[in-house]
Motif scaffolding. Structure first.
Motif, PDB file in Angstrom:
ATOM      1  N   ALA A  47      10.031   2.223  -7.110  1.00 28.98           N
ATOM      2  CA  ALA A  47       8.809   2.598  -6.408  1.00 28.98           C
ATOM      3  C   ALA A  47       8.736   1.974  -5.018  1.00 28.98           C
ATOM      4  CB  ALA A  47       7.584   2.187  -7.219  1.00 28.98           C
ATOM      5  N   LEU A  48       9.387   0.841  -4.827  1.00 28.78           N
ATOM      6  CA  LEU A  48       9.378   0.194  -3.521  1.00 28.78           C
ATOM      7  C   LEU A  48       9.986   1.085  -2.440  1.00 28.78           C
ATOM      8  CD1 LEU A  48      10.544  -3.394  -4.589  1.00 28.78           C
ATOM      9  CD2 LEU A  48       8.212  -2.622  -4.150  1.00 28.78           C
ATOM     10  N   LEU A  98       5.023  -1.040  -2.594  1.00 28.72           N
ATOM     11  CA  LEU A  98       4.812  -2.401  -3.080  1.00 28.72           C
ATOM     12  C   LEU A  98       3.523  -2.487  -3.891  1.00 28.72           C
ATOM     13  CD1 LEU A  98       5.876  -5.317  -3.005  1.00 28.72           C
ATOM     14  CD2 LEU A  98       4.529  -5.667  -0.932  1.00 28.72           C
ATOM     15  N   TYR A  99       2.509  -1.762  -3.446  1.00 28.11           N
ATOM     16  CA  TYR A  99       1.225  -1.730  -4.155  1.00 28.11           C
ATOM     17  C   TYR A  99       1.389  -1.093  -5.536  1.00 28.11           C
ATOM     18  CZ  TYR A  99      -3.686  -0.519  -4.984  1.00 28.11           C
ATOM     19  OH  TYR A  99      -4.944  -0.376  -5.514  1.00 28.11           O
ATOM     20  N   SER A 100       2.118   0.017  -5.605  1.00 33.15           N
ATOM     21  CA  SER A 100       2.339   0.703  -6.882  1.00 33.15           C
ATOM     22  C   SER A 100       3.152  -0.166  -7.844  1.00 33.15           C
ATOM     23  CB  SER A 100       3.056   2.029  -6.653  1.00 33.15           C
ATOM     24  OG  SER A 100       2.306   2.880  -5.816  1.00 33.15           O
ATOM     25  N   PRO A 118      14.015   1.366   3.334  1.00 37.34           N
ATOM     26  CA  PRO A 118      12.676   0.912   3.744  1.00 37.34           C
ATOM     27  C   PRO A 118      11.786   0.614   2.540  1.00 37.34           C
ATOM     28  CG  PRO A 118      12.831   3.289   3.975  1.00 37.34           C
ATOM     29  CD  PRO A 118      14.193   2.818   3.533  1.00 37.34           C
ATOM     30  N   VAL A 119      11.048  -0.466   2.606  1.00 35.46           N
ATOM     31  CA  VAL A 119      10.069  -0.832   1.587  1.00 35.46           C
ATOM     32  C   VAL A 119       8.686  -0.550   2.153  1.00 35.46           C
ATOM     33  CG1 VAL A 119       9.127  -2.701   0.191  1.00 35.46           C
ATOM     34  CG2 VAL A 119      11.588  -2.594   0.635  1.00 35.46           C
ATOM     35  N   SER A 120       7.949   0.348   1.497  1.00 36.67           N
ATOM     36  CA  SER A 120       6.644   0.754   2.000  1.00 36.67           C
ATOM     37  C   SER A 120       5.536  -0.099   1.393  1.00 36.67           C
ATOM     38  CB  SER A 120       6.386   2.229   1.692  1.00 36.67           C
ATOM     39  OG  SER A 120       6.329   2.441   0.292  1.00 36.67           O
TER      40      SER A 120
END
Length: 283
Positions: free
Chosen positions: A113-114, A137-139, A131-133
């Motif tokens: 998910a990251l 990160l929230y999910s 890329p880490v969004s």
């Protein structure tokens, strides 16, 4: 027993595959015996009605599913730690038996998910450039938090309640008798399987004059596994027929009767209030 079979103090086990398997089986049985001993202690959760604890667990799980902020999940984890301390369940037990295993399992599911969830890029992994969004990160944090909360409160229930009381509470709350019977028989035969496997490996090792090679060890484990499944299946069939002949129909009968007191209703009220409180704070 060889010197490498067990190492005092919980250090890493260094035997061959058969010895490691025996060591793992014995650890599982020790955890089960420890859980039974803890359920007999005089803690906060141990004094509550098992039916109330089951309903409260469902309410807490609903609160975890409704949580939209990692902070709410952290508060629920803090509540689990507080209840554990009041029930003589250590933080180490929560970490070793719930948090660590869930982190390893759910972490594998949360890591994609990251990178796959689109959104604002926080940073990129070196070399790979993935890329880490922020949204990813929230999910991932929500997934891990919900899994940790569910595992923590489920472990508190199992460590504070004898298994037969859990089954009786499930029947009292209307859970189908077939499901309760399956859970009861599975729990019983898991330990029959563990004990039989431990005895088989100990008997095989006591008849060996020298340590077997790696290939021979794998062959022994494979052949013993087939024999073990056959013995367990035959034993389970015999025991089930014996229970049915004595009147067993899946219902759980205990000499201990459940009594709901004022503190039980207060605990249930607080647990039911958690989902509504989380919904209200996120509105």
């Amino acid at each position: 027993m060889s010197e490498q079979s067990f190492i005092a103090g919980g250090h890493r086990h260094r035997g061959n595959i058969a010895e490691r398997m025996v060591h793992g089986l014995q650890q599982v049985m020790e955890h089960a015996l420890d859980a039974e001993a803890q359920s007999a202690r005089q803690g906060l959760l141990q004094q509550l009605d098992p039916r109330i604890k089951l309903l409260s667990l469902l309410a807490v799980l609903s609160a975890a599913l409704l949580a939209r902020q990692p902070g709410s999940l952290l508060l629920l984890l803090g509540l689990a730690v507080l209840l554990g301390q009041c029930s003589q369940i250590s933080l180490r037990q929560l970490y070793r038996q719930a948090w660590l295993s869930v982190l390893l399992f759910s972490g594998v599911l949360a890591v994609p998910a990251l990178f796959l969830v689109p959104g604002e890029t926080l940073f990129s992994l070196p070399l790979l450039g993935w890329p880490v969004s922020r949204q990813g990160l929230y999910s991932a944090a929500l997934l891990l938090g919900r899994a940790e909360v569910a595992a923590s409160f489920a472990l508190l229930l199992m460590l504070s309640t004898p298994w037969m009381h859990v089954l009786k509470a499930m029947r009292s709350l209307g859970v189908p008798v077939l499901l309760v019977a399956l859970l009861g028989m599975t729990h019983r035969y898991v330990f029959v399987l563990l004990q039989t496997a431990s005895q088989m490996f100990e008997a095989r090792r006591s008849r060996m004059l020298a340590a077997p090679s790696g290939r021979m060890t794998r062959q022994l484990v494979a052949s013993s596994s087939g024999v073990l499944l056959g013995k367990a299946f035959q034993l389970s069939s015999d025991v089930h027929l014996a229970m049915v002949s004595r009147g067993y129909r899946g219902d759980i009968y205990l000499l201990h009767s459940f009594h709901t007191r004022k503190r039980d209703w207060c605990a249930l009220l607080l647990a039911v209030a958690l989902p509504f409180l989380i919904v209200w704070t996120h509105a």
